[in-house]
Design a protein around this motif. Structure first.
Motif, PDB file in Angstrom:
ATOM      1  N   TRP A 107       0.800  -1.253   0.102  1.00  0.00           N
ATOM      2  CA  TRP A 107       0.071  -0.056  -0.046  1.00  0.00           C
ATOM      3  C   TRP A 107       0.750   1.378  -0.087  1.00  0.00           C
ATOM      4  CZ3 TRP A 107      -4.441  -0.699  -2.106  1.00  0.00           C
ATOM      5  CH2 TRP A 107      -5.169  -1.769  -1.616  1.00  0.00           C
ATOM      6  N   GLU A 108       2.109   1.264   0.739  1.00  0.00           N
ATOM      7  CA  GLU A 108       2.814   2.495   0.771  1.00  0.00           C
ATOM      8  C   GLU A 108       3.434   2.677  -0.705  1.00  0.00           C
ATOM      9  OE1 GLU A 108       4.213   5.966   2.326  1.00  0.00           O
ATOM     10  OE2 GLU A 108       2.916   4.330   3.182  1.00  0.00           O
ATOM     11  N   GLN A 109       3.767   1.687  -1.479  1.00  0.00           N
ATOM     12  CA  GLN A 109       4.173   2.053  -2.699  1.00  0.00           C
ATOM     13  C   GLN A 109       3.029   2.401  -3.543  1.00  0.00           C
ATOM     14  OE1 GLN A 109       7.108   1.636  -4.167  1.00  0.00           O
ATOM     15  NE2 GLN A 109       6.638   2.270  -6.066  1.00  0.00           N
ATOM     16  N   ARG A 110       1.813   1.848  -3.728  1.00  0.00           N
ATOM     17  CA  ARG A 110       0.740   2.298  -4.306  1.00  0.00           C
ATOM     18  C   ARG A 110       0.349   3.870  -3.934  1.00  0.00           C
ATOM     19  NH1 ARG A 110      -3.376  -2.504  -5.279  1.00  0.00           N
ATOM     20  NH2 ARG A 110      -2.047  -4.051  -6.174  1.00  0.00           N
ATOM     21  N   ARG A 111       0.501   4.121  -2.834  1.00  0.00           N
ATOM     22  CA  ARG A 111       0.253   5.471  -2.210  1.00  0.00           C
ATOM     23  C   ARG A 111       1.232   6.428  -3.081  1.00  0.00           C
ATOM     24  NH1 ARG A 111       2.035   8.568   2.902  1.00  0.00           N
ATOM     25  NH2 ARG A 111       0.377   9.781   3.421  1.00  0.00           N
ATOM     26  N   TYR A 112       2.452   6.124  -3.281  1.00  0.00           N
ATOM     27  CA  TYR A 112       3.435   6.784  -3.916  1.00  0.00           C
ATOM     28  C   TYR A 112       3.178   7.258  -5.352  1.00  0.00           C
ATOM     29  CZ  TYR A 112       7.469   7.876  -6.498  1.00  0.00           C
ATOM     30  OH  TYR A 112       8.553   8.289  -7.330  1.00  0.00           O
ATOM     31  N   GLU A 113       2.920   5.894  -5.878  1.00  0.00           N
ATOM     32  CA  GLU A 113       2.520   5.714  -7.391  1.00  0.00           C
ATOM     33  C   GLU A 113       1.573   6.652  -7.626  1.00  0.00           C
ATOM     34  OE1 GLU A 113       2.267   1.653  -8.193  1.00  0.00           O
ATOM     35  OE2 GLU A 113       4.428   1.401  -7.938  1.00  0.00           O
ATOM     36  N   ILE A 114       0.222   6.651  -6.873  1.00  0.00           N
ATOM     37  CA  ILE A 114      -0.849   7.375  -7.052  1.00  0.00           C
ATOM     38  C   ILE A 114      -0.665   8.750  -6.941  1.00  0.00           C
ATOM     39  CG2 ILE A 114      -3.329   7.791  -6.261  1.00  0.00           C
ATOM     40  CD1 ILE A 114      -3.250   4.757  -5.535  1.00  0.00           C
ATOM     41  N   ALA A 115      -0.101   9.190  -5.897  1.00  0.00           N
ATOM     42  CA  ALA A 115       0.277  10.437  -5.563  1.00  0.00           C
ATOM     43  C   ALA A 115       0.939  11.075  -6.521  1.00  0.00           C
ATOM     44  CB  ALA A 115       1.063  10.680  -4.229  1.00  0.00           C
ATOM     45  N   LYS A 116       1.909  10.577  -6.911  1.00  0.00           N
ATOM     46  CA  LYS A 116       2.975  10.817  -8.192  1.00  0.00           C
ATOM     47  C   LYS A 116       2.195  10.977  -9.343  1.00  0.00           C
ATOM     48  CE  LYS A 116       5.329   8.010 -10.377  1.00  0.00           C
ATOM     49  NZ  LYS A 116       6.140   7.026 -10.903  1.00  0.00           N
ATOM     50  N   ASP A 117       1.402  10.183  -9.898  1.00  0.00           N
ATOM     51  CA  ASP A 117       0.446  10.458 -11.037  1.00  0.00           C
ATOM     52  C   ASP A 117      -0.465  11.373 -10.962  1.00  0.00           C
ATOM     53  OD1 ASP A 117       1.675   8.168 -12.151  1.00  0.00           O
ATOM     54  OD2 ASP A 117      -0.031   6.946 -11.634  1.00  0.00           O
ATOM     55  N   ILE A 118      -1.139  12.014  -9.798  1.00  0.00           N
ATOM     56  CA  ILE A 118      -2.186  13.032  -9.621  1.00  0.00           C
ATOM     57  C   ILE A 118      -1.113  14.375  -9.630  1.00  0.00           C
ATOM     58  CG2 ILE A 118      -3.471  14.045  -7.664  1.00  0.00           C
ATOM     59  CD1 ILE A 118      -4.304  11.347  -6.901  1.00  0.00           C
ATOM     60  N   LEU A 119      -0.064  14.225  -8.876  1.00  0.00           N
ATOM     61  CA  LEU A 119       0.597  15.424  -9.101  1.00  0.00           C
ATOM     62  C   LEU A 119       1.494  15.929 -10.445  1.00  0.00           C
ATOM     63  CD1 LEU A 119       1.842  17.712  -7.089  1.00  0.00           C
ATOM     64  CD2 LEU A 119       4.064  16.242  -6.761  1.00  0.00           C
ATOM     65  N   SER A 120       1.751  14.810 -11.065  1.00  0.00           N
ATOM     66  CA  SER A 120       2.287  15.125 -12.512  1.00  0.00           C
ATOM     67  C   SER A 120       0.988  15.619 -13.462  1.00  0.00           C
ATOM     68  CB  SER A 120       2.941  13.800 -13.075  1.00  0.00           C
ATOM     69  OG  SER A 120       1.989  13.032 -12.996  1.00  0.00           O
ATOM     70  N   THR A 121       0.055  15.074 -13.265  1.00  0.00           N
ATOM     71  CA  THR A 121      -1.155  15.414 -14.079  1.00  0.00           C
ATOM     72  C   THR A 121      -1.614  16.855 -13.762  1.00  0.00           C
ATOM     73  OG1 THR A 121      -2.127  13.004 -14.145  1.00  0.00           O
ATOM     74  CG2 THR A 121      -3.735  14.748 -14.526  1.00  0.00           C
ATOM     75  N   MET A 122      -1.597  17.354 -12.450  1.00  0.00           N
ATOM     76  CA  MET A 122      -1.800  18.482 -11.954  1.00  0.00           C
ATOM     77  C   MET A 122      -0.823  19.757 -12.790  1.00  0.00           C
ATOM     78  SD  MET A 122      -2.448  18.218  -7.928  1.00  0.00           S
ATOM     79  CE  MET A 122      -2.543  20.132  -7.906  1.00  0.00           C
ATOM     80  N   PHE A 123       0.463  19.207 -13.037  1.00  0.00           N
ATOM     81  CA  PHE A 123       1.295  20.246 -13.566  1.00  0.00           C
ATOM     82  C   PHE A 123       1.020  20.462 -15.112  1.00  0.00           C
ATOM     83  CE2 PHE A 123       4.029  19.219  -9.748  1.00  0.00           C
ATOM     84  CZ  PHE A 123       3.937  20.718  -9.136  1.00  0.00           C
ATOM     85  N   TYR A 124       0.196  19.752 -15.650  1.00  0.00           N
ATOM     86  CA  TYR A 124      -0.281  19.664 -17.133  1.00  0.00           C
ATOM     87  C   TYR A 124      -1.276  20.581 -17.055  1.00  0.00           C
ATOM     88  CZ  TYR A 124       2.648  16.053 -18.573  1.00  0.00           C
ATOM     89  OH  TYR A 124       3.779  15.126 -18.941  1.00  0.00           O
ATOM     90  N   ILE A 125      -2.129  20.913 -15.981  1.00  0.00           N
ATOM     91  CA  ILE A 125      -3.318  21.946 -16.324  1.00  0.00           C
ATOM     92  C   ILE A 125      -3.073  22.803 -15.334  1.00  0.00           C
ATOM     93  CG2 ILE A 125      -5.685  21.925 -15.947  1.00  0.00           C
ATOM     94  CD1 ILE A 125      -5.650  18.868 -16.165  1.00  0.00           C
ATOM     95  N   PRO A 126      -2.462  24.192 -15.911  1.00  0.00           N
ATOM     96  CA  PRO A 126      -2.180  25.153 -15.029  1.00  0.00           C
ATOM     97  C   PRO A 126      -3.202  25.844 -14.071  1.00  0.00           C
ATOM     98  CG  PRO A 126      -1.613  25.725 -17.232  1.00  0.00           C
ATOM     99  CD  PRO A 126      -2.347  24.364 -17.218  1.00  0.00           C
ATOM    100  N   GLU A 127      -4.323  25.465 -14.339  1.00  0.00           N
ATOM    101  CA  GLU A 127      -5.664  26.152 -13.416  1.00  0.00           C
ATOM    102  C   GLU A 127      -5.760  25.338 -12.385  1.00  0.00           C
ATOM    103  OE1 GLU A 127      -7.048  24.816 -16.562  1.00  0.00           O
ATOM    104  OE2 GLU A 127      -5.867  26.371 -17.474  1.00  0.00           O
TER     105      GLU A 127
END
Length: 75
Positions: free
Chosen positions: A27-47
């Protein structure tokens, strides 16, 4: 030729597949992967940015925690 993101994604999928065969999710690895994906997606959408990077990171981790909590209930 694969991009860096494609290689990272492939490695994550392989890792998850190995864990699922063992029936013990990391679960800790999955937590990292999910958070990383969310954060990287956020940077593609400036708003979608907050005023600080720390706030963006906190949001990504919070969403990951909520998702994992829901996934654990389904076990």
């Amino acid at each position: 030729m694969m991009t860096v993101i494609e290689k990272q994604y492939m490695n994550a999928v392989i890792s998850i597949d190995r864990q699922m065969k063992n029936k013990t999710p990391n679960w800790e690895q999955r937590r990292y992967e999910i958070a990383k994906d969310i954060l990287s997606t956020m940077f593609y959408i400036p708003e979608n940015h907050s005023l600080t990077v720390e706030a963006d990171v906190d949001f990504a981790v919070e969403v990951a925690d909520i998702l994992i909590e829901k996934l654990k209930k389904g076990e």
